[in-house]
Design an enzyme around this catalytic site. Structure first.
Site, PDB file in Angstrom:
ATOM      1  N   ASP A   9      -1.877   0.295   7.609  1.00 20.95           N
ATOM      2  CA  ASP A   9      -1.887   0.292   9.072  1.00 20.95           C
ATOM      3  C   ASP A   9      -1.237  -0.969   9.633  1.00 20.95           C
ATOM      4  O   ASP A   9      -0.582  -0.930  10.663  1.00 20.95           O
ATOM      5  CB  ASP A   9      -3.324   0.412   9.589  1.00 20.95           C
ATOM      6  CG  ASP A   9      -3.686   1.872   9.860  1.00 20.95           C
ATOM      7  OD1 ASP A   9      -2.894   2.567  10.524  1.00 20.95           O
ATOM      8  OD2 ASP A   9      -4.751   2.322   9.390  1.00 20.95           O
ATOM      9  N   ARG A  41     -15.858   1.793   3.510  1.00 22.38           N
ATOM     10  CA  ARG A  41     -15.327   1.779   4.876  1.00 22.38           C
ATOM     11  C   ARG A  41     -15.975   2.905   5.671  1.00 22.38           C
ATOM     12  O   ARG A  41     -15.990   4.058   5.237  1.00 22.38           O
ATOM     13  CB  ARG A  41     -13.819   1.966   4.852  1.00 22.38           C
ATOM     14  CG  ARG A  41     -13.223   1.965   6.256  1.00 22.38           C
ATOM     15  CD  ARG A  41     -11.734   2.137   6.223  1.00 22.38           C
ATOM     16  NE  ARG A  41     -11.360   3.485   5.813  1.00 22.38           N
ATOM     17  CZ  ARG A  41     -10.102   3.866   5.639  1.00 22.38           C
ATOM     18  NH1 ARG A  41      -9.111   3.012   5.794  1.00 22.38           N
ATOM     19  NH2 ARG A  41      -9.828   5.102   5.283  1.00 22.38           N
ATOM     20  N   GLY A  68      30.710  -1.151 -18.361  1.00 21.61           N
ATOM     21  CA  GLY A  68      31.713  -1.088 -17.298  1.00 21.61           C
ATOM     22  C   GLY A  68      32.703  -2.221 -17.425  1.00 21.61           C
ATOM     23  O   GLY A  68      33.798  -2.172 -16.880  1.00 21.61           O
ATOM     24  N   GLY A 107      -5.725  -4.239   5.547  1.00 20.84           N
ATOM     25  CA  GLY A 107      -5.308  -2.841   5.401  1.00 20.84           C
ATOM     26  C   GLY A 107      -3.821  -2.799   5.683  1.00 20.84           C
ATOM     27  O   GLY A 107      -3.378  -2.594   6.812  1.00 20.84           O
ATOM     28  N   THR A 108      -3.050  -3.002   4.651  1.00 22.51           N
ATOM     29  CA  THR A 108      -1.613  -3.219   4.874  1.00 22.51           C
ATOM     30  C   THR A 108      -0.852  -1.946   5.248  1.00 22.51           C
ATOM     31  O   THR A 108       0.262  -2.036   5.742  1.00 22.51           O
ATOM     32  CB  THR A 108      -0.961  -3.871   3.638  1.00 22.51           C
ATOM     33  OG1 THR A 108      -1.361  -3.141   2.485  1.00 22.51           O
ATOM     34  CG2 THR A 108      -1.393  -5.305   3.510  1.00 22.51           C
ATOM     35  N   MET A 136      35.211  -4.754 -19.706  1.00 19.44           N
ATOM     36  CA  MET A 136      36.241  -4.407 -20.670  1.00 19.44           C
ATOM     37  C   MET A 136      35.695  -4.287 -22.083  1.00 19.44           C
ATOM     38  O   MET A 136      34.833  -5.031 -22.489  1.00 19.44           O
ATOM     39  CB  MET A 136      37.335  -5.468 -20.656  1.00 19.44           C
ATOM     40  CG  MET A 136      38.593  -4.952 -21.296  1.00 19.44           C
ATOM     41  SD  MET A 136      39.702  -6.270 -21.760  1.00 19.44           S
ATOM     42  CE  MET A 136      38.987  -6.744 -23.320  1.00 19.44           C
ATOM     43  N   ARG A 192     -13.131   5.198   0.800  1.00 22.80           N
ATOM     44  CA  ARG A 192     -12.904   5.907   2.064  1.00 22.80           C
ATOM     45  C   ARG A 192     -13.949   7.005   2.184  1.00 22.80           C
ATOM     46  O   ARG A 192     -14.074   7.835   1.294  1.00 22.80           O
ATOM     47  CB  ARG A 192     -11.520   6.555   2.063  1.00 22.80           C
ATOM     48  CG  ARG A 192     -10.361   5.606   1.916  1.00 22.80           C
ATOM     49  CD  ARG A 192      -9.079   6.443   1.815  1.00 22.80           C
ATOM     50  NE  ARG A 192      -7.891   5.624   1.901  1.00 22.80           N
ATOM     51  CZ  ARG A 192      -7.217   5.172   0.850  1.00 22.80           C
ATOM     52  NH1 ARG A 192      -7.647   5.446  -0.380  1.00 22.80           N
ATOM     53  NH2 ARG A 192      -6.121   4.447   1.015  1.00 22.80           N
ATOM     54  N   GLU A 194      -6.092  -4.994  10.133  1.00 24.50           N
ATOM     55  CA  GLU A 194      -4.992  -4.030  10.052  1.00 24.50           C
ATOM     56  C   GLU A 194      -4.283  -3.859  11.386  1.00 24.50           C
ATOM     57  O   GLU A 194      -3.444  -2.981  11.550  1.00 24.50           O
ATOM     58  CB  GLU A 194      -5.495  -2.689   9.521  1.00 24.50           C
ATOM     59  CG  GLU A 194      -6.716  -2.153  10.227  1.00 24.50           C
ATOM     60  CD  GLU A 194      -7.313  -0.926   9.546  1.00 24.50           C
ATOM     61  OE1 GLU A 194      -6.607  -0.265   8.774  1.00 24.50           O
ATOM     62  OE2 GLU A 194      -8.497  -0.641   9.810  1.00 24.50           O
TER      63      GLU A 194
END
Ligand code: ADP
Ligand code: MG
Ligand code: MG
Length: 882
Positions: A775, A617, A104, A772-773, A106, A561, A751
């Site tokens: 939440d 968890r 972009g 728990g980022t 010259m 989980r 969280e």
């Protein structure tokens, strides 16, 4: 006196490569090459500071003008030629060059200094009229295009006409007379377009070219490029004025570009192209087909040998792969540019690894040479960069990699097609846990709604499944089994391709390139492991993912989980039975059926993670997520009513009743996490028993287990205290029953802001914290993560948010809350182990942050593990260098 102009040449060189900010990348490296004794045509660089001043004041200072004049004098003396000399003119190139290379800006002007008079002198001097007019016609066209802004096409078409007229194919077939005529025609074009004559004073030519370079800093293309790439508008560009060398002096001359290694594979093999009897960018402009560099060995052996030798020296000097430009004039080699070569992901990894083995760089440097994005690309099949694409839509790039398949609209259809060996792309408004089977069966997933942490995105990344989400332009028409987007209608079983790294949705079957963790990458990652202090765990909830993550280098599970385990075909009826239970007794009965199933899951996971910690968890989502949705039930009801099936009507009505009673206005802030565990203690009891029985059985077998039970959504210490006490009592009881004993931990997720702020109260009850980022971002911003797709992209466009905070951790807000949690937690328990298990655990910037605030580990989906290992090492190196 202030220095505005830096000279470079054989005997005097003022600059060096570390002065890129001032001299631009090109100028600084020309100086460095001159310093190294590499043959570089002499010249000078006008600094980027001059550009900044000129753009501000619209004029040059007296000192600057004087310094340029002096530099021109010096150049004339060194060359023994004068600018505009009618007998033997000095010609120069004028080249732009900012701190970072910037399309972009010259373009270069070559052969500046030629005029109607001096071109005659040049022809006589070298006794080659054709050459002289070749230079002249090139100069006029470039000057017209680059400096005066006349479309190059206008000159180029005249060349085409000329060739046709003479019946020749190549530019090199044009003779002196033809080139002379072209030069004349070009001047006429300028007069016609601009209303003034092509300038015949070289000093004027030079000044106009310098101005044009500086002005080009503010042309729209350059501004856009800077904006996209985050380049500071205040930097300005430098200008290089350099003595011309001629690659167009016949067949012992030429020009080319080369890489010290293969930029696409990384192979240590000289790589490049050249053209004989050519100038400037003929090679890249595609005017003639260039030749591979190896044949130069036979055509101009001496220059080739020298070139190879210089390239090796440059690479050793800069200790990185170089991308160089050179010109050979009558057998003599000149270097015109060197810079760090751009490379593919595969090449980046191979070059870094090879250079360590060659003793060129150390392992630390190698680890910084590979980027997270490189690994990302290498771990996913990707679209062939050569492929031509027909883009039909664009969504959020939720899970990288590319996928091709026939579109289907239901999970079942994806599964059915997979059984037949057919590849599909699952297209859904949004996905729910029930779609997991279909997602696994499909090649990729495309959703209309949802953000970077929507179900589809999280699960997609977890599975390493390419995924584009929140593609709001798509309108699904279920009735006719098709979707419409941007004027396209795509029917069920039509092919589309998606690119989860760019968010692109493409029509038809695109060519893909397979993923691999090759030997080179393995080396880089092992070196990263030696350097890093931050642990890397994985988010996995089945043995397959767990083993995969372990293979990719995970040091444990940071988040297992348990809810995903409830969705299996054999389980969901039992789970629903449990939820439908009206009193504790019948709920317990259903839970009893679930116990052996859950235990089976944990046996598999603990076994595949033998010797490593596994954080499990306890159940987190609200119960209604396990029931069919209301619309579906209503439809069933209508069906049964039509059929007059009284029994089924009653059954469905009962479920509807339960669904209605469980419905929440804000499920994300509702009856979930430990709240569920406290109100229905028998659910957590069952899970703890399943975890501990599985662990005990393995322990008895001699398998090393270290379960870590994690309580979700704690906001008040008493929630944790109460739950923890029950967990411990039961865990100890199970161990006593099974006659074994081992260490287990009970910790909590942080969280909710309240948990972080009261972390000093919570810490005594917790063996570990896991941020728990997902939440925490949701609750800190007050953004529902299922709805962010509606406004976060607009916030980003409006500049309110730089990134989607669910993709890149918001350090200023959420990060600050994390810091409070860490500090307060450690104020009462200095050794409290802490990690992060949100989606951010696999995102490079967030990993760097996790390291900087003193977390012990990050946990991310299996395919992000190698990235986390690399970035963790880079974080250690970055903090060492502070
Ligand atoms: P870019 O930034 O687009 O690469 P350059 O300034 O490097 O532009 O110039 C492009 C090409 O012009 C160079 O690769 C080289 O072939 C030619 N060139 C530039 N300066 C000279 C020179 N002094 N003598 C001969 N050729 C030159
Ligand atoms: Mg160019
Ligand atoms: Mg160049």
């Amino acid at each position: 006196m202030f220095k505005f102009v830096y000279f470079f040449g054989k005997d005097v060189t003022d600059g060096k490569s570390s002065m890129k900010d001032l001299l631009g990348g090109k100028g600084a490296n020309l100086a460095e090459m001159a310093n190294l004794g590499v043959p570089v045509p002499p010249g000078f660089t006008i600094t980027a500071e001059v550009c900044v001043l000129y753009l501000k004041n619209n004029e040059y200072s007296k000192e600057m003008v004087q310094q340029v004049e002096e530099a021109v004098d010096k150049l004339e003396t060194i060359n023994g030629k004068k600018l505009g000399d009618p007998e033997d003119p000095l010609l120069v190139s004028v080249r732009s060059g900012a701190r970072v290379s910037m399309p972009g800006m010259m373009d270069t002007v070559l052969n500046l200094g030629l005029t109607d008079k001096s071109v005659v002198g040049l022809a006589k001097k070298v006794n080659d009229e054709r050459f002289a007019y070749d230079c002249y016609r090139r100069f006029i066209a470039m000057f017209g295009d680059v400096v005066l802004g006349i479309e190059f096409r206008k000159f180029d078409s005249l060349i085409g006409d000329k060739k046709k007229e003479l019946g020749v194919k190549s530019d090199t077939d044009l003779d002196a007379e033809a080139l002379k005529q072209l030069a004349e025609r070009f001047k006429e074009v300028i007069k016609l377009e601009k209303g003034f004559d092509f300038p015949q004073d070289p000093k004027v030519q030079l000044q106009m070219a310098i101005d044009a370079v500086f002005d080009s800093w503010n042309n729209p293309r350059a501004i856009t490029y800077r904006k996209i790439n985050g380049i500071d508008d205040k930097w300005g560009t430098a200008v290089n004025v350099q003595t011309m060398v001629y690659g167009n002096m016949g067949n012992t001359s030429g020009t080319g570009v080369a890489f010290t290694r293969n930029p696409s594979t990384g192979e240590k093999k000289f790589f490049g192209e050249y053209l004989l009897n050519a100038q400037g960018e003929d090679v890249v402009a595609g005017i003639r087909t260039p030749k591979y560099i190896n044949t130069l060995k036979d055509e101009i052996p001496e220059a080739y040998g020298q070139l190879v030798d210089i390239c090796q020296r440059l690479e050793a000097h800069f200790t990185d792969m170089q991308d160089i430009e050179f010109t050979i004039q009558e057998g003599k080699l000149y270097m015109l540019q060197t810079r760090t070569g751009k490379r593919t992901a595969a090449a980046a990894v191979k070059v870094a690894k090879d250079m360590v083995e060659e003793g060129l760089i150390d392992k630390e440097t190698a680890v910084t040479r590979v980027q997270a994005e490189h690994i990302d690309l290498l771990l996913h099949p990707r679209i062939d960069p050569e492929a031509k694409l027909e883009l039909i839509a664009n969504g959020l790039p939720a899970s990288p990699g590319a996928a091709v398949g026939k579109i289907v609209f239901t999970a079942e259809a994806a599964e059915e097609m997979a059984e037949k060996g057919e590849k599909t792309i699952l297209v859904r408004t949004e996905t729910s846990p029930e779609d997991i089977g279909g997602m696994a069966a499909a090649q990729g997933v495309l959703t209309v709604r949802g953000g970077m942490t929507s179900h589809a995105a999280v699960v997609g990344r977890g599975m390493g499944k390419p995924c584009v989400v929140g593609c709001g332009e798509i309108v699904i028409d279920t009735k006719n089994a098709l979707f419409k987007v941007n004027g396209y209608t795509i029917n069920e079983h039509d092919y589309i391709s998606i690119d989860g790294s760019s968010g692109n949705v493409i029509l038809g079957e695109v060519e893909l390139i397979e993923a691999e963790i090759n030997n080179d990458l393995k080396h880089i990652l092992l070196w990263a492991d030696e350097i890093r202090t931050l642990g890397v765990r994985t988010n996995a909830d089945n043995p397959t993912d767990a083993s995969l993550a372990r293979e990719l280098g995970a040091e444990g599970i940071g988040l297992c989980r348990t809810e995903h385990m409830f969705f299996g075909e054999d389980r969901i009826p039992v789970v629903r039975e449990m939820i439908m239970a009206e009193e504790e007794k019948s709920r317990k009965k259903a839970l009893k059926k679930l116990l052996p199933m859950q235990k089976e899951d944990f046996l598999g996971i603990f076994r595949s993670m033998e010797g490593l910690p596994v954080t499990v968890r306890l159940l987190d989502p609200p119960l209604h997520e396990f029931l069919p949705n209301k619309e579906e039930l209503d439809e069933k009801l209508r069906e049964y009513e039509t059929a007059g099936n009284i029994e089924k009507i009653a059954a469905v009505n009962k479920i509807i009743e339960r669904v209605v009673s469980l419905t929440e206005l804000n499920p994300m802030l509702g009856h979930r996490g430990c709240r569920l565990g406290i109100t229905y203690p028998e659910i957590y009891d069952m899970q703890v028993r399943a975890i501990m029985e599985a662990a005990c059985e393995l322990a008895v077998e001699g398998v090393q287990v270290s379960p870590e039970i994690m309580i979700p959504l704690v906001g008040h210490v008493k929630e944790l205290a109460l739950t923890r006490q029950k967990v411990c009592e039961l865990a100890d009881a199970v161990m006593a029953e099974k006659g074994t004993k081992f260490d287990y931990k009970v910790g909590t997720m942080i969280e909710l802001p309240r948990a972080a702020i009261t972390a000093d109260k919570i810490a005594p009850e917790a063996d570990f914290f896991s941020f728990g980022t997902n939440d925490l971002t949701q609750t800190t911003f007050g953004f529902s993560r299922d709805d962010v797709a509606k406004f976060v992209p607009i916030y980003q466009k409006a500049g309110i948010l730089e990134n989607d905070p669910f993709a890149v951790l918001d350090q200023e807000g959420v990060g600050e809350i994390m810091k409070i949690g860490i500090e307060k937690g450690r104020s009462v328990k200095p050794d409290l182990k802490m990690g992060i298990c949100g989606e951010h655990g696999g995102e490079p910037k967030s990993i760097l942050f996790a390291h900087s605030i003193g977390l012990n580990y990050v946990s991310c989906s299996p395919y992000r593990v190698p990235i986390a290992r690399l970035v963790a090492a880079q974080s250690t190196l970055a903090s060492r260098n502070k």
